[in-house]
Design a protein around this motif. Structure first.
Motif, PDB file in Angstrom:
ATOM      1  N   THR A  68       0.936  -1.305  -0.135  1.00 56.61           N
ATOM      2  CA  THR A  68      -0.107   0.030  -0.008  1.00 56.61           C
ATOM      3  C   THR A  68       0.860   1.127  -0.024  1.00 56.61           C
ATOM      4  O   THR A  68       0.628   2.254  -0.655  1.00 56.61           O
ATOM      5  CB  THR A  68      -0.764   0.063   1.284  1.00 56.61           C
ATOM      6  OG1 THR A  68      -1.541  -1.300   1.089  1.00 56.61           O
ATOM      7  CG2 THR A  68      -1.829   1.186   1.207  1.00 56.61           C
ATOM      8  N   ALA A  69       1.706   1.145   0.816  1.00 57.86           N
ATOM      9  CA  ALA A  69       2.884   2.411   0.905  1.00 57.86           C
ATOM     10  C   ALA A  69       3.560   2.422  -0.425  1.00 57.86           C
ATOM     11  O   ALA A  69       3.658   3.638  -0.908  1.00 57.86           O
ATOM     12  CB  ALA A  69       3.885   2.213   2.022  1.00 57.86           C
ATOM     13  N   ILE A  70       3.836   1.392  -1.067  1.00 62.77           N
ATOM     14  CA  ILE A  70       4.345   1.664  -2.408  1.00 62.77           C
ATOM     15  C   ILE A  70       3.596   2.023  -3.579  1.00 62.77           C
ATOM     16  O   ILE A  70       3.898   3.068  -4.160  1.00 62.77           O
ATOM     17  CB  ILE A  70       4.922   0.248  -2.962  1.00 62.77           C
ATOM     18  CG1 ILE A  70       6.266  -0.264  -1.950  1.00 62.77           C
ATOM     19  CG2 ILE A  70       5.358   0.224  -4.408  1.00 62.77           C
ATOM     20  CD1 ILE A  70       6.706  -1.677  -2.299  1.00 62.77           C
ATOM     21  N   ASN A  71       2.241   1.719  -3.288  1.00 59.12           N
ATOM     22  CA  ASN A  71       1.411   2.157  -4.252  1.00 59.12           C
ATOM     23  C   ASN A  71       1.342   3.696  -4.135  1.00 59.12           C
ATOM     24  O   ASN A  71       1.199   4.601  -4.878  1.00 59.12           O
ATOM     25  CB  ASN A  71      -0.149   1.721  -3.967  1.00 59.12           C
ATOM     26  CG  ASN A  71      -0.341   0.336  -4.850  1.00 59.12           C
ATOM     27  OD1 ASN A  71       0.522  -0.006  -5.891  1.00 59.12           O
ATOM     28  ND2 ASN A  71      -1.151  -0.603  -4.485  1.00 59.12           N
ATOM     29  N   ASP A  72       0.970   4.114  -2.666  1.00 56.70           N
ATOM     30  CA  ASP A  72       1.108   5.640  -2.353  1.00 56.70           C
ATOM     31  C   ASP A  72       2.188   6.219  -2.896  1.00 56.70           C
ATOM     32  O   ASP A  72       2.110   7.322  -3.474  1.00 56.70           O
ATOM     33  CB  ASP A  72       0.893   5.863  -0.920  1.00 56.70           C
ATOM     34  CG  ASP A  72      -0.134   5.057  -0.155  1.00 56.70           C
ATOM     35  OD1 ASP A  72      -1.329   4.936  -0.931  1.00 56.70           O
ATOM     36  OD2 ASP A  72      -0.375   5.230   0.915  1.00 56.70           O
ATOM     37  N   PHE A  73       3.345   5.528  -2.904  1.00 59.75           N
ATOM     38  CA  PHE A  73       4.752   6.233  -3.550  1.00 59.75           C
ATOM     39  C   PHE A  73       4.524   6.389  -4.846  1.00 59.75           C
ATOM     40  O   PHE A  73       4.763   7.465  -5.538  1.00 59.75           O
ATOM     41  CB  PHE A  73       5.783   5.587  -3.152  1.00 59.75           C
ATOM     42  CG  PHE A  73       7.047   6.006  -3.688  1.00 59.75           C
ATOM     43  CD1 PHE A  73       7.586   7.015  -3.116  1.00 59.75           C
ATOM     44  CD2 PHE A  73       7.635   5.357  -4.781  1.00 59.75           C
ATOM     45  CE1 PHE A  73       8.731   7.819  -3.646  1.00 59.75           C
ATOM     46  CE2 PHE A  73       8.683   6.066  -5.407  1.00 59.75           C
ATOM     47  CZ  PHE A  73       9.311   7.100  -4.788  1.00 59.75           C
ATOM     48  N   LEU A  74       3.941   5.425  -5.417  1.00 60.59           N
ATOM     49  CA  LEU A  74       3.981   5.370  -6.955  1.00 60.59           C
ATOM     50  C   LEU A  74       2.895   6.496  -7.278  1.00 60.59           C
ATOM     51  O   LEU A  74       3.138   7.051  -8.525  1.00 60.59           O
ATOM     52  CB  LEU A  74       3.372   3.934  -7.487  1.00 60.59           C
ATOM     53  CG  LEU A  74       4.394   2.979  -7.598  1.00 60.59           C
ATOM     54  CD1 LEU A  74       4.140   1.698  -7.910  1.00 60.59           C
ATOM     55  CD2 LEU A  74       5.596   3.434  -8.599  1.00 60.59           C
ATOM     56  N   ASN A  75       1.788   6.600  -6.569  1.00 63.40           N
ATOM     57  CA  ASN A  75       0.937   7.745  -6.801  1.00 63.40           C
ATOM     58  C   ASN A  75       1.669   9.029  -6.755  1.00 63.40           C
ATOM     59  O   ASN A  75       1.693   9.806  -7.821  1.00 63.40           O
ATOM     60  CB  ASN A  75      -0.180   7.577  -5.889  1.00 63.40           C
ATOM     61  CG  ASN A  75      -1.320   6.553  -6.284  1.00 63.40           C
ATOM     62  OD1 ASN A  75      -1.419   5.891  -7.539  1.00 63.40           O
ATOM     63  ND2 ASN A  75      -1.996   5.986  -5.594  1.00 63.40           N
ATOM     64  N   ASP A  76       2.474   9.194  -5.683  1.00 62.23           N
ATOM     65  CA  ASP A  76       3.316  10.351  -5.586  1.00 62.23           C
ATOM     66  C   ASP A  76       3.952  10.531  -6.748  1.00 62.23           C
ATOM     67  O   ASP A  76       4.331  11.975  -7.039  1.00 62.23           O
ATOM     68  CB  ASP A  76       3.709  10.668  -4.260  1.00 62.23           C
ATOM     69  CG  ASP A  76       2.994  10.432  -2.865  1.00 62.23           C
ATOM     70  OD1 ASP A  76       1.579  11.078  -3.314  1.00 62.23           O
ATOM     71  OD2 ASP A  76       3.474  10.451  -1.836  1.00 62.23           O
TER      72      ASP A  76
END
Lengths: 677, 37
Positions: free
Chosen positions: A375-383
């Motif tokens: 999830t954090a990676i996804n958030d990072f990818l979004n960012d």
């Protein structure tokens, strides 16, 4: 002057009318009137003086009227005293009459009333009788015999013996009388008139008429004119310089105008340059702003842009990692907690604690953030996506801004280029505006100079006017100076004439005195019967008798008897009369500058009669004879009032000279009659 | 000039017509006239 007759009426003791004729012939020129003491001899002399000058020596001057006549007068009666004298002078017969009226007052007193003199004349060879105006009577009488000389021709024995003993005033009178008789008075008068008082003499008048002030004024004006001329010269130079400058400015302005006219196009180009310059300035401002914008944008977005390759690489790696795990997208552990807590699932089923659904949900929480990396990676990818987008936006914007910047740079360079092109077209020519400014400057300078010129011209006009006026005044003064020159010449001549006359006068006076000395001594030697006595006449016509045979210091100490004095006086008077009879010629050289004139003036003298009262009262018979012999030879006419005793001595010598003889018969103390013998 | 002056003086000596100042004026005029001539 010859006395013809005298008429007396009621004059002192001569009661009634009496006429005495004085016949005159060249060789019979003596009239003798004999009479005893108090018969009226002196009164007769006084009658001569009264008729001529209105004066007498009587002690009772107020009463000339015969006392017997006066005594018979009744109150209101009038009587007349009259003396009338007929004489010939210079070919003219004069009748001189003097009257004095007397009136008897109511108190019986006889007092003088009106009276006066009158004079008429006629030429000897004519009958026309002229009456002299009342005012001119004295002039006429003085012309015949000046009053101051009368005492030398009408004198008594007392006077003649006193002639040498005169006081200072008397000597002065004698001196002037001698000069007058001998014709020197006119010379001395001329000298006095030439150089007497400052205001009443010729020289004084000339000197007073000299306008020395105008000479000084002329000097001042000349100086002023010189100063004005210097100033004029100076101003004219300044004027010429100013005119030159104005001309120069005119030329410069003209040149500029020509340039401006010929370069109208250039002026337009110049205008374009100016506009371009304005544009360039504006562009420079814009470029500056663009640079600022770029700087701001770079500092704001450069990080994301430069991080973009790294982000993309991380993104790729994380996407590969994430694909290996199940990731519920976009749901958080808190979301599951919320749904569990609510007790109803999204699908609408109830969730009971401990149910399968509950556990399934609780299991799901393990794959959800914050507990799950994916999830954090996804958030990072979004960012990272957003980051990439931002980087792309940054690049785009930077590019755009740069383009705009470059565009402005280009525009600026284009304008500079354009200006450069225009400048090339204009070539070497200056900015027309500078010409316009120069033209304005020159115009202003020209105006200043024109104003200066107006002032200078006005001053020059004023100077010229002043010079003109000064010259006019100078002309007027020059005229005066010409007059001054003439006056100075007159003064020179007047002084020369005075010097000449003075020189002549001194010389002639000495000459006359020498001649008079000779004459007097010659006559004296004939009259005086003694020996070795001589008369010396000094410069004041004072004479003295010296004895020649004694020492010089004692020569004038010899006792002189009254008789000797009388004889000496006779000799002196005779000498003068004889000299006067002779024509005296004045010869003198008059030098005036380069001119020299020899003048010969015949001094005018007139023969005079001798009217003597008791002439021989102090002299002895020998002297009576001697004097009687000589006097008629010297004097033109001799009238003598004489006592019978003296006549006895004289008659031997004089009888052949006598033209007429009268006898005074004393009838009473107040009445004498005259009888011709 | 001198002749005229002496002549005038001589005339005035007889007539005594002119005063001192009048005589000076007349002599002055004689000098002026003679010099103008």
């Amino acid at each position: 002057m010859i006395i013809r007759r005298i008429k007396l009426k009621n004059f002192r003791q001569f009661k009634g009318e009496h006429l005495i004729e004085f016949p005159y012939q060249e060789n019979r020129n003596v009239v003798v009137i004999c009479g005893p003491n108090t018969a009226g001899k002196t009164t007769l002399i006084q009658a001569f003086l009264w008729v001529l000058y209105g004066k007498t020596d009587f002690k009772t001057k107020d009463l000339l009227l015969n006392l017997e006549v006066a005594d018979l007068m009744m109150p209101g009666d009038k009587e007349e005293v009259l003396v009338s004298l007929v004489l010939v002078d210079k070919g003219i017969e004069y009748t001189i009459t003097r009257t004095q009226n007397y009136i008897c007052r109511s108190n019986g007193n006889v007092v003088p009333e009106d009276g006066g003199g009158r004079i008429s004349y006629r030429e000897l060879n004519g009958n026309m009788k002229h009456v002299v105006k009342q005012n001119d009577i004295n002039d006429y009488i003085n012309r015949i015999l000046p009053e101051e000389l009368s005492s030398y021709f009408f004198f008594d024995g007392e006077r003649i013996s006193n002639l040498s003993r005169k006081d200072k005033a008397g000597k002065q009178e004698l001196s002037s009388a001698v000069k007058s008789i001998l014709g020197l008075t006119e010379i001395s008068n001329a000298i006095e008139h030439l150089s007497g008082g400052s205001k009443i003499s010729v020289l004084g008048m000339f000197r007073n008429s000299l306008d020395l002030e105008s000479e000084n004024r002329a000097k001042e004006i000349k100086k002023k004119i010189e100063e004005l001329e210097d100033e004029r010269e100076n101003k004219q130079k300044i004027k010429a310089d100013i005119e030159k400058e104005i001309k120069k400015y005119d030329e410069l302005i003209k040149e500029i105008e020509e340039i401006l006219r010929q370069n109208e196009e250039t002026a337009n180009l110049q205008k374009q340059i100016d506009e371009n310059n304005k544009k360039i300035n504006l562009l420079e401002e814009l470029i500056e702003e663009k640079i600022k914008g770029l700087r701001g944008r770079i500092s704001q977005g450069a990080f994301s842009y430069f991080c973009k390759p790294l982000i993309e690489k991380i993104e790729k790696d994380l996407k590969e990692f994430n694909s290996s795990i199940d990731v519920v997208p976009k749901i958080q552990a808190e979301t599951i907690d919320y749904i569990i807590k609510r007790g109803i699932c999204i699908c609408g089923n109830e969730i009971e604690y401990g149910s399968e659904v509950y556990y399934r949900l609780a299991e799901l929480k393990k794959f959800l953030p914050p507990y799950y990396l994916g999830t954090a990676i996804n958030d990072f990818l979004n960012d990272a996506y957003s980051f990439k987008k931002e980087a792309e936006k940054f690049l785009y914007e930077i590019m755009k801004m740069y383009e705009e910047y470059m565009k402005k740079i280009k525009e600026k360079n284009d304008s500079i280029e354009e200006n450069s092109e225009i400048m090339k077209k204009i070539g070497e020519k200056k900015n027309m505006e500078s010409y316009k400014k120069d033209k304005e400057l020159y115009s202003k300078q020209k105006q200043i100079k024109e104003k200066e010129l107006i002032d200078i011209v006005a001053r020059l006009e004023n100077i010229n006017k002043q010079i003109g006026e000064s010259n006019k005044e100078l002309d007027r003064l020059a005229e005066k100076n010409e007059k001054n020159k003439f006056i100075k010449l007159c003064i020179e001549y007047a002084e020369k004439i005075r010097e000449t006359l003075e020189e002549y006068y001194t010389r002639k006076e000495n000459e006359i005195r020498v001649r008079l000395n000779e004459k007097v001594n010659q006559i004296f030697s004939q009259m005086y019967h003694g020996e070795k006595r001589r008369i010396i006449i000094d410069s004041n016509y004072n004479y003295e008798i010296i004895t020649e045979n004694i020492g010089s210091e004692l020569s004038d100490k010899a006792d002189e008897s009254r008789g000797l004095e009388t004889v000496a006086s006779f000799a002196f008077i005779s000498g003068i009369i004889q000299l006067a009879k002779e024509r005296i010629t004045a010869k003198f050289v008059n030098k005036m500058g380069d001119e020299e004139e020899e003048l010969e003036i015949e001094l005018e003298s007139e023969p005079y009669p001798l009217v003597m009262d008791a002439p021989f009262s102090n002299v002895d018979e020998i002297h009576v004879r001697n004097v009687s012999k000589i006097l008629p030879e010297i004097a033109e006419q001799v009238i003598m009032f004489i006592m019978a005793k003296d006549w006895n001595y004289a008659k031997d010598v004089l009888s052949n000279k006598v033209a007429a003889m009268y006898e005074l018969k004393k009838l009473s103390e107040t009445c004498t009659v005259i009888q011709r013998v | 000039m001198i002749f005229r002056i002496i002549g005038l003086e001589r005339e005035n000596l007889k007539t005594k017509k002119y005063s001192k100042i009048e005589m000076a004026q007349k002599i002055k005029r004689i000098i002026e006239e003679e010099l103008i001539r």
